[in-house]
Scaffold this active site. Structure first.
Site, PDB file in Angstrom:
ATOM      1  N   TRP A  23       2.664   7.398  -2.104  1.00 38.26           N
ATOM      2  CA  TRP A  23       4.360   7.995  -2.356  1.00 38.26           C
ATOM      3  C   TRP A  23       4.916   8.716  -4.016  1.00 38.26           C
ATOM      4  O   TRP A  23       5.359   9.603  -3.298  1.00 38.26           O
ATOM      5  CB  TRP A  23       4.817   6.970  -2.616  1.00 38.26           C
ATOM      6  CG  TRP A  23       5.904   6.949  -2.466  1.00 38.26           C
ATOM      7  CD1 TRP A  23       7.537   6.540  -1.856  1.00 38.26           C
ATOM      8  CD2 TRP A  23       7.410   6.989  -3.363  1.00 38.26           C
ATOM      9  NE1 TRP A  23       8.374   6.181  -2.299  1.00 38.26           N
ATOM     10  CE2 TRP A  23       8.838   7.177  -3.344  1.00 38.26           C
ATOM     11  CE3 TRP A  23       6.662   6.715  -5.598  1.00 38.26           C
ATOM     12  CZ2 TRP A  23       9.790   7.016  -4.653  1.00 38.26           C
ATOM     13  CZ3 TRP A  23       7.725   7.531  -5.688  1.00 38.26           C
ATOM     14  CH2 TRP A  23       9.553   7.059  -5.822  1.00 38.26           C
ATOM     15  N   ASN A  65     -10.336  -2.743  -6.509  1.00 43.27           N
ATOM     16  CA  ASN A  65      -9.481  -1.848  -7.464  1.00 43.27           C
ATOM     17  C   ASN A  65     -10.678  -1.389  -8.758  1.00 43.27           C
ATOM     18  O   ASN A  65     -10.228   0.098  -9.317  1.00 43.27           O
ATOM     19  CB  ASN A  65      -8.636  -2.398  -7.353  1.00 43.27           C
ATOM     20  CG  ASN A  65      -7.308  -2.265  -6.383  1.00 43.27           C
ATOM     21  OD1 ASN A  65      -6.252  -3.154  -6.419  1.00 43.27           O
ATOM     22  ND2 ASN A  65      -7.213  -0.744  -5.661  1.00 43.27           N
ATOM     23  N   TRP A  66     -11.208  -2.195  -8.837  1.00 38.41           N
ATOM     24  CA  TRP A  66     -12.180  -1.204 -10.111  1.00 38.41           C
ATOM     25  C   TRP A  66     -12.951  -0.285 -10.535  1.00 38.41           C
ATOM     26  O   TRP A  66     -12.601   0.266 -11.440  1.00 38.41           O
ATOM     27  CB  TRP A  66     -13.390  -2.859 -11.026  1.00 38.41           C
ATOM     28  CG  TRP A  66     -12.631  -3.816 -11.395  1.00 38.41           C
ATOM     29  CD1 TRP A  66     -12.391  -5.033  -9.821  1.00 38.41           C
ATOM     30  CD2 TRP A  66     -11.659  -4.624 -12.273  1.00 38.41           C
ATOM     31  NE1 TRP A  66     -12.186  -6.308 -10.651  1.00 38.41           N
ATOM     32  CE2 TRP A  66     -11.166  -5.525 -12.203  1.00 38.41           C
ATOM     33  CE3 TRP A  66     -11.166  -3.878 -13.395  1.00 38.41           C
ATOM     34  CZ2 TRP A  66     -10.072  -6.362 -12.915  1.00 38.41           C
ATOM     35  CZ3 TRP A  66     -10.238  -4.342 -14.517  1.00 38.41           C
ATOM     36  CH2 TRP A  66      -9.966  -5.957 -14.106  1.00 38.41           C
ATOM     37  N   SER A 112      -7.280  -5.156  -6.495  1.00 44.81           N
ATOM     38  CA  SER A 112      -8.124  -5.886  -5.570  1.00 44.81           C
ATOM     39  C   SER A 112      -8.916  -6.301  -6.087  1.00 44.81           C
ATOM     40  O   SER A 112     -10.006  -5.180  -7.590  1.00 44.81           O
ATOM     41  CB  SER A 112      -8.476  -5.052  -4.135  1.00 44.81           C
ATOM     42  OG  SER A 112      -8.948  -4.189  -4.001  1.00 44.81           O
ATOM     43  N   THR A 113     -10.314  -6.802  -5.867  1.00 44.56           N
ATOM     44  CA  THR A 113     -12.029  -7.075  -6.331  1.00 44.56           C
ATOM     45  C   THR A 113     -12.493  -5.261  -6.748  1.00 44.56           C
ATOM     46  O   THR A 113     -13.183  -4.819  -7.230  1.00 44.56           O
ATOM     47  CB  THR A 113     -13.226  -7.513  -5.828  1.00 44.56           C
ATOM     48  OG1 THR A 113     -12.618  -7.565  -4.170  1.00 44.56           O
ATOM     49  CG2 THR A 113     -12.712  -8.778  -6.444  1.00 44.56           C
ATOM     50  N   SER A 168      -7.886  -4.941   4.803  1.00 43.23           N
ATOM     51  CA  SER A 168      -8.588  -4.737   3.546  1.00 43.23           C
ATOM     52  C   SER A 168      -8.847  -5.836   2.463  1.00 43.23           C
ATOM     53  O   SER A 168      -8.509  -5.923   1.152  1.00 43.23           O
ATOM     54  CB  SER A 168      -8.209  -3.894   2.547  1.00 43.23           C
ATOM     55  OG  SER A 168      -8.267  -2.008   3.193  1.00 43.23           O
ATOM     56  N   ARG A 179      -0.112   9.775  -9.482  1.00 36.74           N
ATOM     57  CA  ARG A 179      -0.078   8.455  -9.150  1.00 36.74           C
ATOM     58  C   ARG A 179       0.509   6.627  -9.459  1.00 36.74           C
ATOM     59  O   ARG A 179       1.427   6.278  -8.554  1.00 36.74           O
ATOM     60  CB  ARG A 179      -1.544   8.239  -8.650  1.00 36.74           C
ATOM     61  CG  ARG A 179      -2.072   9.240  -7.756  1.00 36.74           C
ATOM     62  CD  ARG A 179      -3.752   8.898  -7.450  1.00 36.74           C
ATOM     63  NE  ARG A 179      -3.723   7.811  -7.549  1.00 36.74           N
ATOM     64  CZ  ARG A 179      -4.038   6.501  -6.134  1.00 36.74           C
ATOM     65  NH1 ARG A 179      -3.677   7.212  -5.080  1.00 36.74           N
ATOM     66  NH2 ARG A 179      -3.553   5.758  -5.753  1.00 36.74           N
ATOM     67  N   ASP A 188       1.187  -1.594  -0.380  1.00 41.22           N
ATOM     68  CA  ASP A 188       0.155   0.169  -0.205  1.00 41.22           C
ATOM     69  C   ASP A 188       0.799   0.935   0.248  1.00 41.22           C
ATOM     70  O   ASP A 188       1.887   1.489   0.799  1.00 41.22           O
ATOM     71  CB  ASP A 188      -0.910  -0.330   1.311  1.00 41.22           C
ATOM     72  CG  ASP A 188      -2.462   1.073   0.807  1.00 41.22           C
ATOM     73  OD1 ASP A 188      -2.404   1.589   0.140  1.00 41.22           O
ATOM     74  OD2 ASP A 188      -2.972   1.176   2.071  1.00 41.22           O
ATOM     75  N   ASN A 220       1.331   3.165  -2.787  1.00 41.08           N
ATOM     76  CA  ASN A 220       2.350   3.793  -4.175  1.00 41.08           C
ATOM     77  C   ASN A 220       1.649   5.549  -4.477  1.00 41.08           C
ATOM     78  O   ASN A 220       2.735   5.825  -4.828  1.00 41.08           O
ATOM     79  CB  ASN A 220       1.791   2.755  -5.078  1.00 41.08           C
ATOM     80  CG  ASN A 220       2.332   0.830  -4.780  1.00 41.08           C
ATOM     81  OD1 ASN A 220       3.375   1.404  -4.379  1.00 41.08           O
ATOM     82  ND2 ASN A 220       2.406   0.287  -5.666  1.00 41.08           N
TER      83      ASN A 220
HETATM   84  C1  FPP Z   1      -1.507  -0.176  -3.552  1.00 41.91           C
HETATM   85  O1  FPP Z   1      -1.096   1.477  -3.768  1.00 41.91           O
HETATM   86  C2  FPP Z   1      -0.735  -0.820  -4.873  1.00 41.91           C
HETATM   87  C3  FPP Z   1      -1.663  -0.868  -5.993  1.00 41.91           C
HETATM   88  C4  FPP Z   1      -3.146  -1.366  -6.052  1.00 41.91           C
HETATM   89  C5  FPP Z   1      -0.832  -2.073  -6.799  1.00 41.91           C
HETATM   90  C6  FPP Z   1       0.629  -2.440  -6.734  1.00 41.91           C
HETATM   91  C7  FPP Z   1       1.018  -3.239  -7.724  1.00 41.91           C
HETATM   92  C8  FPP Z   1       2.711  -3.427  -7.734  1.00 41.91           C
HETATM   93  C9  FPP Z   1       2.988  -2.611  -6.996  1.00 41.91           C
HETATM   94  C10 FPP Z   1       2.332  -4.657  -9.305  1.00 41.91           C
HETATM   95  C11 FPP Z   1       2.565  -6.008  -8.900  1.00 41.91           C
HETATM   96  C12 FPP Z   1       2.172  -6.831  -9.778  1.00 41.91           C
HETATM   97  C13 FPP Z   1       2.409  -7.670  -9.965  1.00 41.91           C
HETATM   98  C14 FPP Z   1       2.860  -8.345 -11.140  1.00 41.91           C
HETATM   99  C15 FPP Z   1       3.225  -8.614  -8.890  1.00 41.91           C
HETATM  100  P1  FPP Z   1      -2.411   2.772  -3.882  1.00 41.91           P
HETATM  101  O2  FPP Z   1      -2.117   3.095  -4.662  1.00 41.91           O
HETATM  102  O3  FPP Z   1      -3.574   1.711  -3.324  1.00 41.91           O
HETATM  103  O4  FPP Z   1      -1.708   3.724  -2.837  1.00 41.91           O
HETATM  104  P2  FPP Z   1      -2.385   4.708  -2.175  1.00 41.91           P
HETATM  105  O5  FPP Z   1      -2.754   3.986  -0.987  1.00 41.91           O
HETATM  106  O6  FPP Z   1      -1.215   6.147  -1.746  1.00 41.91           O
HETATM  107  O7  FPP Z   1      -3.785   5.451  -2.873  1.00 41.91           O
END
Ligand code: FPP
Length: 256
Positions: free
Chosen positions: A25, A68-69, A65-66, A193, A33, A20, A22
């Site tokens: 960050w 994330n759509w 996740s389901t 979550s 993002r 979590d 990304n």
């Molecule tokens: C959550 O951060 C992260 C994700 C929804 C995706 C993470 C995926 C990867 C690092 C790639 C993985 C790929 C493979 C093939 C294993 P967020 O976007 O929810 O961050 P936020 O909470 O700051 O919005």
């Protein structure tokens, strides 16, 4: 934190990660993002290598996740393409490291055919590897997983009195997946979550403020150090407590 400070006899067999933070960050650096997801790839592969080095047997990561759509269409598109891209670019490396790749999640029509094909290719390429299993949770939801297991039980025509915890566990997306010993969530949120709901029942939970793109194997080792300081009782009393022995409690717990 270095691996030498850990008790290598008590490394958790299965570590699960919610990667979590990304997006935050990236935004805190004035970047889109999606750059946070890109930066998350390096964190993921460093954690995979670090886990291999200390003998973790299963590593499960939450890639999509389901829920994330519901993100903006361009971010969903990016995440779908990015997962394809990672599988294409890095499957050979995972294979060379002796990693077996698995996926957990719903294979519904929302997941692009090409991505499903790449998932199957990665599974097939790595199926005989045995150093570690990397389970990628994609289009995964813990409640959906339990619903799908219940549907399978009903389709099999089982009678209510035949159904035990094992009945459900055997119908989860990957029945071979052991229950996680340790779940790590980055970026300051203290929630599960909808991740691995069934398996997390007795897992140790570890939350850190570090955002996923900054997370490295040293942070994994720190989480495992904290895990090794905890006492896992699985509902029993402490071994030297005044209560009944573990064996008698286990016996009275029924199918546990
Ligand atoms: C959550 O951060 C992260 C994700 C929804 C995706 C993470 C995926 C990867 C690092 C790639 C993985 C790929 C493979 C093939 C294993 P967020 O976007 O929810 O961050 P936020 O909470 O700051 O919005």
């Amino acid at each position: 934190m270095i691996a030498a400070a850990l008790d290598l006899e008590r490394v958790p067999a299965h570590v699960a990660c919610v990667m979590d933070g990304n997006g935050r960050w990236a935004q805190s650096r004035g970047l889109p993002r999606t750059e946070g997801h890109r930066a998350g790839e390096e964190a993921l592969f460093d954690v995979v290598e670090g886990a291999l080095d200390i003998g973790v047997e299963w590593l499960t990561v939450y890639a999509f996740s389901t829920e994330n759509w519901r993100r903006p269409a361009d971010e969903v598109r990016f995440l779908l393409d990015f997962n394809e891209d990672i599988l294409l670019r890095r499957r050979d490396e995972l294979h060379q490291w002796g990693v077996r790749v698995r996926f957990v999640g719903r294979r519904d029509q929302r997941v692009p055919k090409r991505l499903l094909g790449l998932m199957d290719d990665a599974i097939r390429l790595t199926e005989h590897n045995s150093r570690m299993t990397l389970a990628i949770a994609f289009n995964y939801g813990g409640r959906a997983e339990i619903v799908d297991a219940v549907r399978a039980v009903v389709s099999a025509g089982m009678r209510p009195e035949q159904i035990t915890e094992r009945t459900i566990a055997r119908r989860l997306y990957d029945p071979e997946m052991p229950e996680p010993d340790l779940m790590i969530r980055t970026s300051g949120e203290s929630r599960t979550s909808n991740f691995l709901l069934w398996g997390l029942a007795y897992s140790e939970l570890y939350f850190t403020d570090t955002a996923w793109p900054d997370f490295r194997r040293g942070d994994l080792y720190e989480a495992i150090r904290v895990y090794q300081e905890r006492e896992r009782r699985f509902g029993r009393l402490a071994p030297n407590g005044a209560g009944p022995s573990n064996a008698s409690v286990a016996a009275s717990n029924g199918d546990g």
